[in-house]
Write a protein that holds these residues in place. Structure first.
Motif, PDB file in Angstrom:
ATOM      1  N   HIS A   4      -3.661   8.617 -12.117  1.00 20.20           N
ATOM      2  CA  HIS A   4      -4.217   7.571 -11.270  1.00 20.20           C
ATOM      3  C   HIS A   4      -4.525   6.284 -12.026  1.00 20.20           C
ATOM      4  O   HIS A   4      -4.417   5.183 -11.462  1.00 20.20           O
ATOM      5  CB  HIS A   4      -5.472   8.085 -10.562  1.00 20.20           C
ATOM      6  CG  HIS A   4      -5.175   9.071  -9.474  1.00 20.20           C
ATOM      7  ND1 HIS A   4      -6.099   9.494  -8.560  1.00 20.20           N
ATOM      8  CD2 HIS A   4      -4.017   9.717  -9.142  1.00 20.20           C
ATOM      9  CE1 HIS A   4      -5.546  10.351  -7.712  1.00 20.20           C
ATOM     10  NE2 HIS A   4      -4.287  10.517  -8.062  1.00 20.20           N
ATOM     11  N   GLU A  64       0.666   4.143  -2.995  1.00 22.30           N
ATOM     12  CA  GLU A  64       0.470   5.563  -2.695  1.00 22.30           C
ATOM     13  C   GLU A  64       1.619   6.399  -3.245  1.00 22.30           C
ATOM     14  O   GLU A  64       1.416   7.508  -3.752  1.00 22.30           O
ATOM     15  CB  GLU A  64       0.338   5.762  -1.195  1.00 22.30           C
ATOM     16  CG  GLU A  64      -0.089   7.169  -0.795  1.00 22.30           C
ATOM     17  CD  GLU A  64      -1.417   7.592  -1.418  1.00 22.30           C
ATOM     18  OE1 GLU A  64      -1.578   8.797  -1.714  1.00 22.30           O
ATOM     19  OE2 GLU A  64      -2.283   6.720  -1.630  1.00 22.30           O
ATOM     20  N   ARG A  73       0.931   6.790  -6.860  1.00 22.19           N
ATOM     21  CA  ARG A  73      -0.268   7.608  -7.072  1.00 22.19           C
ATOM     22  C   ARG A  73       0.043   9.106  -6.986  1.00 22.19           C
ATOM     23  O   ARG A  73      -0.573   9.931  -7.660  1.00 22.19           O
ATOM     24  CB  ARG A  73      -1.345   7.237  -6.050  1.00 22.19           C
ATOM     25  CG  ARG A  73      -2.721   7.875  -6.331  1.00 22.19           C
ATOM     26  CD  ARG A  73      -3.703   7.574  -5.210  1.00 22.19           C
ATOM     27  NE  ARG A  73      -3.778   6.161  -4.946  1.00 22.19           N
ATOM     28  CZ  ARG A  73      -4.518   5.303  -5.664  1.00 22.19           C
ATOM     29  NH1 ARG A  73      -5.236   5.762  -6.679  1.00 22.19           N
ATOM     30  NH2 ARG A  73      -4.537   4.032  -5.368  1.00 22.19           N
ATOM     31  N   GLU A  74       0.999   9.462  -6.152  1.00 18.46           N
ATOM     32  CA  GLU A  74       1.348  10.866  -5.982  1.00 18.46           C
ATOM     33  C   GLU A  74       2.155  11.427  -7.144  1.00 18.46           C
ATOM     34  O   GLU A  74       2.385  12.639  -7.208  1.00 18.46           O
ATOM     35  CB  GLU A  74       2.157  11.031  -4.681  1.00 18.46           C
ATOM     36  CG  GLU A  74       1.357  10.760  -3.416  1.00 18.46           C
ATOM     37  CD  GLU A  74       2.239  10.759  -2.173  1.00 18.46           C
ATOM     38  OE1 GLU A  74       3.486  10.841  -2.338  1.00 18.46           O
ATOM     39  OE2 GLU A  74       1.700  10.668  -1.060  1.00 18.46           O
ATOM     40  N   ASP A 109       0.816  -1.210   0.000  1.00 18.97           N
ATOM     41  CA  ASP A 109       0.000   0.000   0.000  1.00 18.97           C
ATOM     42  C   ASP A 109       0.856   1.269   0.000  1.00 18.97           C
ATOM     43  O   ASP A 109       0.475   2.291  -0.588  1.00 18.97           O
ATOM     44  CB  ASP A 109      -0.961   0.001   1.184  1.00 18.97           C
ATOM     45  CG  ASP A 109      -0.257  -0.121   2.534  1.00 18.97           C
ATOM     46  OD1 ASP A 109       0.921  -0.516   2.557  1.00 18.97           O
ATOM     47  OD2 ASP A 109      -0.898   0.178   3.564  1.00 18.97           O
ATOM     48  N   GLU A 110       2.040   1.197   0.609  1.00 17.63           N
ATOM     49  CA  GLU A 110       2.943   2.351   0.604  1.00 17.63           C
ATOM     50  C   GLU A 110       3.446   2.632  -0.807  1.00 17.63           C
ATOM     51  O   GLU A 110       3.552   3.797  -1.226  1.00 17.63           O
ATOM     52  CB  GLU A 110       4.127   2.104   1.527  1.00 17.63           C
ATOM     53  CG  GLU A 110       3.769   1.948   3.001  1.00 17.63           C
ATOM     54  CD  GLU A 110       4.982   1.589   3.827  1.00 17.63           C
ATOM     55  OE1 GLU A 110       5.885   2.444   3.953  1.00 17.63           O
ATOM     56  OE2 GLU A 110       5.053   0.451   4.331  1.00 17.63           O
ATOM     57  N   VAL A 137      -1.674   3.722 -11.941  1.00 21.32           N
ATOM     58  CA  VAL A 137      -1.204   3.183 -10.653  1.00 21.32           C
ATOM     59  C   VAL A 137      -1.446   1.682 -10.596  1.00 21.32           C
ATOM     60  O   VAL A 137      -2.532   1.213 -10.937  1.00 21.32           O
ATOM     61  CB  VAL A 137      -1.936   3.874  -9.484  1.00 21.32           C
ATOM     62  CG1 VAL A 137      -1.533   3.255  -8.148  1.00 21.32           C
ATOM     63  CG2 VAL A 137      -1.641   5.374  -9.495  1.00 21.32           C
TER      64      VAL A 137
END
Length: 270
Positions: free
Chosen positions: A250, A242, A245-246, A238-239, A253
Motif C-alpha cells: 500500500h 485501486e 493497491r490490489e 481512482d480505478e 500506491v
C-alpha cells in the motif's frame, strides 16, 4: 519521424531480418497492430528473425504481449556508454529470444568478457536476490570528458558504478529495478517507480505511463503516476489507484494520477 506503418512496409519491402528498437517504439508497434489487423499480416510476411531492444527497461506486461502477438523474436540488451572502451560494444548483458519468454522481467545473463556485480553503498556484494547498485568491470572504460571528479566517483577500483539498481537471481539473470536517482523515498521507505509502472501497464486501458516523486508535507515524497490512456479508454484515476493497491504494498500506491495525451521522449525513444 517514427512511423510504425512505414516500419512494417520497410520490413517487408527491404526484407529486413534484424532490427533494434527502443521499448517506446515497440509499444507504438503493438498499438498499431492492435488498431490495424492487416498490420499483423504485414509483420508475419516480413522475414524478421530478431528484434533487439535497449535504452530503457520494458514493462513486463509489454514484454509478454510482444511474445504473444509478434512471436519469439525479441531480445534485450543492457549496457551503458561508459563501457565503450571495454570492447566494440556498450552492452554487458543479453536476454536472448530463447529466454525472453521465460524471464521477461530480466535483462539477461552477463556476456562473455564482462563481469557484473550488485553492491551496497559500501561497495560490498549483496546477497542473491537483494537489490543494490549494478557495477560492471571496466578494463578500459571511458571516463567523462574533462570531468575527473565525476569519473572518479563513477569508476572505482576498476568497476563502473552504473547508477542503476537491480538484483541477480540464482541463474545469474540480472533484473534492472530502476535508476538510483529515480528512487522515491516516502516516509523513509524506498519506492522504485518501475515496479508501479509495471503494474499499471497490466491494466487494459493503459497505453503508457511514468511514475515520479512529488513533494508531500507529511511523507516528504509520494508517487505520482502520469498515464496515457489507450484510444477510447475512459478509466479514471481512482480505478487505477485501486488496481495498483490490489497488487503491491500500500505504501507504494500512487497518491496522485495525472492523465496526459503523450509522454515526452527523445529522438531514440527514451
Amino acid at each position: 519521424h517514427w512511423d510504425p506503418a512505414q516500419f512494417l512496409r520497410l520490413c517487408v519491402d527491404e526484407r529486413i531480418t534484424h532490427t533494434i528498437l527502443a521499448p517506446t517504439l515497440i509499444i507504438d508497434l503493438l498499438r498499431h497492430v492492435d488498431e490495424h489487423p492487416a498490420a499483423l499480416d504485414q509483420w508475419q510476411a516480413a522475414p524478421v528473425q530478431a528484434v533487439w531492444y535497449a535504452a530503457s527497461p520494458i514493462p513486463v506486461a509489454v514484454a509478454r504481449q510482444v511474445e504473444t502477438t509478434l512471436g519469439p523474436v525479441f531480445n534485450q540488451m543492457y549496457g551503458l556508454t561508459e563501457l565503450l572502451g571495454n570492447s566494440n560494444s556498450m552492452t554487458c548483458t543479453q536476454l536472448t529470444s530463447t529466454w525472453h519468454g521465460r524471464k521477461p522481467e530480466t535483462a539477461g545473463r552477463v556476456q562473455l568478457n564482462n563481469a557484473v556485480r550488485v553492491v551496497n553503498e559500501n561497495g560490498a556484494d549483496v546477497s542473491t536476490g537483494d537489490i543494490g547498485e549494478i557495477a560492471v568491470r571496466a578494463h578500459n572504460a571511458a571516463g567523462y570528458w574533462k570531468n575527473p571528479d565525476e569519473t572518479a566517483k563513477t569508476i572505482v577500483d576498476g568497476w563502473v558504478h552504473t547508477g542503476d539498481m537491480g538484483h541477480l537471481d540464482d541463474d545469474g539473470f540480472l533484473t534492472i529495478v530502476d535508476r538510483k536517482k529515480d528512487m522515491i523515498i516516502s516516509g523513509g521507505l524506498n519506492i522504485y517507480p518501475v515496479e508501479i509502472e509495471n503494474v499499471l501497464h497490466e491494466h487494459p486501458a493503459v497505453q503508457q505511463c511514468a511514475v515520479i516523486g512529488v513533494s508531500d508535507p507529511r511523507w516528504v515524497e509520494t508517487p505520482c503516476a502520469v498515464v496515457v490512456r489507450k484510444d477510447g479508454a475512459t478509466v479514471q484515476a481512482d480505478e487505477l489507484v485501486e488496481f495498483v493497491r490490489e497488487r503491491i504494498a500500500h505504501f507504494k500506491v500512487p497518491k496522485h494520477v495525472v492523465f496526459a495525451d503523450e509522454l515526452p521522449v527523445s529522438a531514440t525513444g527514451k
